[in-house]
Design a protein around this motif. Structure first.
Motif, PDB file in Angstrom:
ATOM      1  N   LEU A   6       0.939  -1.328  -0.047  1.00 14.60           N
ATOM      2  CA  LEU A   6      -0.142  -0.106   0.033  1.00 14.60           C
ATOM      3  C   LEU A   6       1.093   1.152   0.075  1.00 14.60           C
ATOM      4  O   LEU A   6       1.844   1.270   0.716  1.00 14.60           O
ATOM      5  N   ILE A   7       0.553   1.929  -0.900  1.00 18.39           N
ATOM      6  CA  ILE A   7       1.201   3.550  -0.919  1.00 18.39           C
ATOM      7  C   ILE A   7       0.330   4.369  -0.510  1.00 18.39           C
ATOM      8  O   ILE A   7      -0.650   4.694  -1.227  1.00 18.39           O
ATOM      9  N   ALA A  34       3.826   2.126   2.807  1.00 22.29           N
ATOM     10  CA  ALA A  34       4.717   3.225   2.314  1.00 22.29           C
ATOM     11  C   ALA A  34       3.807   4.600   2.646  1.00 22.29           C
ATOM     12  O   ALA A  34       2.666   4.668   2.014  1.00 22.29           O
ATOM     13  N   ASP A  35       4.556   5.566   3.554  1.00 24.56           N
ATOM     14  CA  ASP A  35       3.707   6.848   3.693  1.00 24.56           C
ATOM     15  C   ASP A  35       4.589   7.863   3.909  1.00 24.56           C
ATOM     16  O   ASP A  35       5.754   7.550   4.884  1.00 24.56           O
ATOM     17  N   LEU A  36       4.615   8.919   3.463  1.00 23.12           N
ATOM     18  CA  LEU A  36       5.759  10.041   3.505  1.00 23.12           C
ATOM     19  C   LEU A  36       5.858  10.281   5.125  1.00 23.12           C
ATOM     20  O   LEU A  36       6.948  10.862   5.646  1.00 23.12           O
ATOM     21  N   VAL A  67       0.456  -3.385  -6.094  1.00 21.78           N
ATOM     22  CA  VAL A  67       0.355  -2.386  -5.163  1.00 21.78           C
ATOM     23  C   VAL A  67      -0.789  -1.661  -5.338  1.00 21.78           C
ATOM     24  O   VAL A  67      -1.714  -1.419  -6.332  1.00 21.78           O
ATOM     25  N   TYR A  68      -1.522  -1.347  -4.111  1.00 17.46           N
ATOM     26  CA  TYR A  68      -2.561  -0.360  -4.020  1.00 17.46           C
ATOM     27  C   TYR A  68      -2.010   0.954  -3.694  1.00 17.46           C
ATOM     28  O   TYR A  68      -1.603   1.216  -2.734  1.00 17.46           O
ATOM     29  N   GLU A  78       3.131   9.395 -11.418  1.00 19.18           N
ATOM     30  CA  GLU A  78       4.292   8.737 -10.934  1.00 19.18           C
ATOM     31  C   GLU A  78       4.553   7.627 -10.300  1.00 19.18           C
ATOM     32  O   GLU A  78       5.291   6.658 -10.472  1.00 19.18           O
ATOM     33  N   GLN A  79       3.652   7.384  -9.070  1.00 23.53           N
ATOM     34  CA  GLN A  79       3.568   6.264  -8.360  1.00 23.53           C
ATOM     35  C   GLN A  79       2.968   4.789  -9.061  1.00 23.53           C
ATOM     36  O   GLN A  79       3.537   3.773  -9.152  1.00 23.53           O
ATOM     37  N   VAL A  80       1.975   5.185 -10.120  1.00 20.98           N
ATOM     38  CA  VAL A  80       1.630   4.145 -10.835  1.00 20.98           C
ATOM     39  C   VAL A  80       2.765   3.647 -11.943  1.00 20.98           C
ATOM     40  O   VAL A  80       3.134   2.258 -12.116  1.00 20.98           O
ATOM     41  N   LEU A  81       3.314   4.676 -12.469  1.00 19.73           N
ATOM     42  CA  LEU A  81       4.357   4.066 -13.509  1.00 19.73           C
ATOM     43  C   LEU A  81       5.621   3.611 -12.780  1.00 19.73           C
ATOM     44  O   LEU A  81       6.120   2.598 -13.430  1.00 19.73           O
ATOM     45  N   ALA A  82       5.874   3.842 -11.544  1.00 17.10           N
ATOM     46  CA  ALA A  82       6.956   3.395 -10.805  1.00 17.10           C
ATOM     47  C   ALA A  82       6.479   1.962 -10.594  1.00 17.10           C
ATOM     48  O   ALA A  82       7.405   0.896 -10.654  1.00 17.10           O
TER      49      ALA A  82
END
Length: 354
Positions: A6-7, A34-36, A67-68, A78-82
């Motif tokens: 999970l992001i 993951a979280d900032l 990944v969600y 950016e996150q989807v592409l990564a």
């Protein structure tokens, strides 16, 4: 067993996505989060998940299948592409991205990577919506001529503990942050057809500092001839203490009518209220209890469908792939633009003095 990460572990990530992955998806395992903000990761760590403040490090170090992504929409691209570059399947929160062009970029990347891109249009997974789609598909009401939707929720309050979160939603998508679910649902219930025409107007309800309307009305027609109205609000009760909700859906066919009513004077009434989807046709009436939207259950069903698709190679009928996210974003963008464009005139052209 699909190994998920999970992001984004903010309010929605903690309250809806994590419970959906942990409790209601028998085919998946939540392995890492993951979280900032490190403070947001405490609950995930307590559940035995690996935790990261850098999602890119997580994608490198963890052995994952999917990944969600539950961050703000401007971070999705950016996150989807990564994630796709890391060879993972992706579930992305709605709205899919800030622009339709970003949505197209994400879809193209998923195609190149040979991975699935799914958008969380979870209202497809409410049992009453699934029954309504079945009634329509079975021809119970004949040809669908009109669909009318009213989706009124206060979207939290303008003051209080989630006021800052609400302000972010208003600035990014207005009332269509949640209303985009109903844009998708209209298309999904019909089973075919694209929007051929659309107009929209908005009301700001004392939030004139916002660019986008917290309260919006959409009028359009699909290319299959179906008339559509959508009234969506994240602001109609945001300035008062009570938390009323109204969720109405009417499908008008040549041989019958379907009516859904979820209406309560307060959030507390949801636990004991009666909410019904009713089919009226020449055989009489048929009713089913409406399932109050419980995010974690619906998300669990969605990721179960993702797992089923990967196992069987056959796409379940409710699974919202990236193209659905793009279709809804195109209409949401256009509706917000047109609502803003009609914000200031006190009367419509030709209506002066009427």
């Amino acid at each position: 067993m699909l190994r998920f990460a999970l992001i984004g572990c903010g309010h929605h990530g903690r309250k809806a996505v994590m419970p959906g992955l942990l409790k209601h998806a028998g085919r998946v395992k939540l392995c890492a989060v993951a979280d900032l903000h490190a403070d947001n990761l405490a609950s995930a760590k307590a559940m035995g998940c690996a935790v990261y403040t850098d999602y890119k490090q997580m994608l490198v170090e963890q052995r994952l299948d999917a990944v969600y992504i539950a961050t703000l929409q401007e971070a999705h691209l950016e996150q989807v592409l990564a994630a796709l570059s890391a060879g993972l399947h992706v579930v992305c929160e709605k709205p899919m991205a800030p622009t339709a062009d970003d949505c197209r970029t994400m879809i193209e990347a998923a195609e190149r990577a040979g991975r699935l891109l799914v958008v969380n249009f979870e209202t497809r997974y409410h049992r009453h919506h699934q029954r309504i789609r079945q009634w329509i598909g079975d021809g119970r009401i004949g040809r669908v001529e009109a669909i009318h939707v009213q989706d009124f929720w206060d979207g939290h309050k303008r003051t209080g503990p989630v006021a800052e979160r609400r302000a972010r939603l208003m600035d990014r998508a207005g009332g269509l942050d949640c209303g985009i679910h109903k844009i998708d649902l209209v298309h999904h219930l019909c089973g075919s057809g694209q929007w051929a025409s659309m107009e929209a107007m908005g009301a700001w309800l004392g939030e004139e500092e916002r660019l986008l309307a917290p309260h919006i009305a959409i009028l359009g027609r699909l290319d299959i001839g179906t008339l559509v109205t959508i009234n969506a609000s994240l602001g109609y009760a945001a300035g008062i203490k009570p938390r009323p909700r109204q969720d109405l859906l009417t499908v008008v066919g040549t041989e019958g009518v379907i009516s859904l009513t979820i209406d309560s004077p307060s959030m507390k009434a949801h636990a004991t209220g009666t909410y019904l989807a009713t089919l009226y046709d020449n055989d009489g009436e048929e009713q089913v209890a409406a399932e109050y939207p419980i995010h974690d259950i619906a998300i669990g069903r969605l990721v179960d469908d993702l797992a089923s698709y990967l196992e069987s190679g056959t796409c379940p009928p409710d699974l919202p792939l990236g193209e659905a996210g793009l279709n809804a974003q195109v209409i949401a963008e256009a509706a917000n633009e047109r609502a803003v464009g009609t914000r200031f005139p006190a009367t419509a052209p030709g209506m002066v003095g009427v």
